[in-house]
Design a protein around this motif. Sequence first.
Motif, mmCIF file in Angstrom:
data_model
loop_
_atom_site.group_PDB
_atom_site.id
_atom_site.type_symbol
_atom_site.label_atom_id
_atom_site.label_comp_id
_atom_site.label_asym_id
_atom_site.label_seq_id
_atom_site.Cartn_x
_atom_site.Cartn_y
_atom_site.Cartn_z
ATOM 1 N N ASP A 103 104.952 -35.515 -31.676
ATOM 2 C CA ASP A 103 105.882 -36.396 -30.974
ATOM 3 C C ASP A 103 105.329 -36.803 -29.607
ATOM 4 N N GLY A 104 104.003 -36.931 -29.555
ATOM 5 C CA GLY A 104 103.336 -37.341 -28.328
ATOM 6 C C GLY A 104 103.382 -38.847 -28.128
ATOM 7 N N TRP A 105 102.639 -39.316 -27.145
ATOM 8 C CA TRP A 105 102.725 -40.716 -26.710
ATOM 9 C C TRP A 105 101.768 -41.649 -27.452
ATOM 10 N N GLU A 106 101.095 -41.164 -28.476
ATOM 11 C CA GLU A 106 100.146 -41.976 -29.236
ATOM 12 C C GLU A 106 100.776 -43.250 -29.803
ATOM 13 N N ALA A 107 101.929 -43.134 -30.450
ATOM 14 C CA ALA A 107 102.559 -44.308 -31.081
ATOM 15 C C ALA A 107 102.977 -45.335 -30.037
ATOM 16 N N THR A 108 103.535 -44.881 -28.921
ATOM 17 C CA THR A 108 103.944 -45.834 -27.883
ATOM 18 C C THR A 108 102.736 -46.549 -27.303
ATOM 19 N N PHE A 109 101.644 -45.821 -27.152
ATOM 20 C CA PHE A 109 100.406 -46.425 -26.656
ATOM 21 C C PHE A 109 99.888 -47.477 -27.630
ATOM 22 N N LEU A 110 99.868 -47.143 -28.925
ATOM 23 C CA LEU A 110 99.377 -48.088 -29.927
ATOM 24 C C LEU A 110 100.239 -49.341 -30.003
ATOM 25 N N ILE A 111 101.539 -49.203 -29.887
ATOM 26 C CA ILE A 111 102.423 -50.372 -29.912
ATOM 27 C C ILE A 111 102.153 -51.260 -28.705
ATOM 28 N N GLY A 112 102.077 -50.662 -27.520
ATOM 29 C CA GLY A 112 101.787 -51.444 -26.316
ATOM 30 C C GLY A 112 100.429 -52.108 -26.367
ATOM 31 N N LEU A 113 99.431 -51.391 -26.851
ATOM 32 C CA LEU A 113 98.074 -51.933 -26.966
ATOM 33 C C LEU A 113 98.039 -53.080 -27.974
ATOM 34 N N THR A 114 98.700 -52.901 -29.097
ATOM 35 C CA THR A 114 98.742 -53.948 -30.117
ATOM 36 C C THR A 114 99.428 -55.198 -29.589
ATOM 37 N N ALA A 115 100.523 -55.024 -28.883
ATOM 38 C CA ALA A 115 101.222 -56.174 -28.290
ATOM 39 C C ALA A 115 100.301 -56.901 -27.310
ATOM 40 N N THR A 116 99.531 -56.143 -26.532
ATOM 41 C CA THR A 116 98.600 -56.750 -25.577
ATOM 42 C C THR A 116 97.495 -57.506 -26.312
ATOM 43 N N PHE A 117 97.000 -56.969 -27.405
ATOM 44 C CA PHE A 117 95.988 -57.671 -28.194
ATOM 45 C C PHE A 117 96.531 -58.983 -28.752
ATOM 46 N N VAL A 118 97.776 -58.968 -29.230
ATOM 47 C CA VAL A 118 98.385 -60.209 -29.727
ATOM 48 C C VAL A 118 98.484 -61.224 -28.594
ATOM 49 N N ALA A 119 98.851 -60.779 -27.409
ATOM 50 C CA ALA A 119 98.918 -61.686 -26.258
ATOM 51 C C ALA A 119 97.536 -62.268 -25.951
ATOM 52 N N ALA A 120 96.500 -61.460 -26.090
ATOM 53 C CA ALA A 120 95.140 -61.945 -25.843
ATOM 54 C C ALA A 120 94.729 -62.984 -26.883
ATOM 55 N N LEU A 121 95.040 -62.718 -28.147
ATOM 56 C CA LEU A 121 94.679 -63.654 -29.221
ATOM 57 C C LEU A 121 95.504 -64.930 -29.165
ATOM 58 N N GLY A 122 96.719 -64.825 -28.686
ATOM 59 C CA GLY A 122 97.650 -65.943 -28.710
ATOM 60 C C GLY A 122 98.402 -65.946 -30.022
ATOM 61 N N PRO A 123 99.432 -66.759 -30.132
ATOM 62 C CA PRO A 123 100.301 -66.722 -31.307
ATOM 63 C C PRO A 123 99.758 -67.464 -32.523
ATOM 64 N N GLY A 124 98.737 -68.275 -32.340
ATOM 65 C CA GLY A 124 98.215 -69.070 -33.451
ATOM 66 C C GLY A 124 98.958 -70.389 -33.602
ATOM 67 N N GLU A 125 98.494 -71.173 -34.570
ATOM 68 C CA GLU A 125 99.063 -72.510 -34.798
ATOM 69 C C GLU A 125 100.500 -72.482 -35.288
ATOM 70 N N TYR A 126 100.857 -71.449 -36.041
ATOM 71 C CA TYR A 126 102.176 -71.396 -36.658
ATOM 72 C C TYR A 126 103.121 -70.598 -35.776
ATOM 73 N N SER A 127 103.495 -71.205 -34.658
ATOM 74 C CA SER A 127 104.321 -70.521 -33.674
ATOM 75 C C SER A 127 105.113 -71.551 -32.871
ATOM 76 N N ILE A 128 106.165 -71.078 -32.267
ATOM 77 C CA ILE A 128 106.941 -71.943 -31.372
ATOM 78 C C ILE A 128 106.098 -72.292 -30.150
ATOM 79 N N ASP A 129 105.316 -71.333 -29.664
ATOM 80 C CA ASP A 129 104.435 -71.618 -28.524
ATOM 81 C C ASP A 129 103.512 -72.797 -28.809
ATOM 82 N N ASP A 130 102.950 -72.846 -30.006
ATOM 83 C CA ASP A 130 102.062 -73.949 -30.361
ATOM 84 C C ASP A 130 102.838 -75.264 -30.371
#
Length: 170
Positions: A103-130
């Motif tokens: 029950d350590g902080w590994e999962a919370t770290f992975l979720i935050g890191l993954t969200a940051t990676f998505v922000a770096a990649l951007g949402p792609g063409e099929y998104s409201i942002d696009d």
Amino acid sequence: MGDLSTAEFSTVLLAFRIIFGLIFATHGIAKVKSLDGTAGWFESIGMKPGALHARAAAGTEIGTGLMLAAGLLTSFAAAGMVGVMLVAAWTVHRENGFAMVNDGWEATFLIGLTATFVAALGPGEYSIDDALGLADTLNGWVGVAIAAGLGLAGGIGHLAMFFRPPVKGA
């Protein structure tokens, strides 16, 4: 192995955003379904007032999960995820060490890191942002700065203002 076309990349990213975002949102929905219990639990770990924090956590998880799934202000959605996961890691999981099995902080770290990676990649063409013309302006290092910087600042600020851990043995 060949490179993905823009359309293929956007399709993969769309599928990932939808799955990741909806899974994150379900955590907020679970909190809403047992709001009184969640509020009491928040109170017991030192997030006072518990009712406010239960609603804030649930709303943030639902809202940012749905925003990420839709590709709406993707880097800001990621920032909300990072902030919530930092607070969860610090208040609940920190004393258990890193490993998820303890029950350590590994999962919370992975979720935050993954969200940051998505922000770096951007949402792609099929998104409201696009559709709004934002997909190519709020990604890359700008996306990382928004997701990680704003998320960490928000989480740290939230902890500084509200977290008052209970005194052990009291």
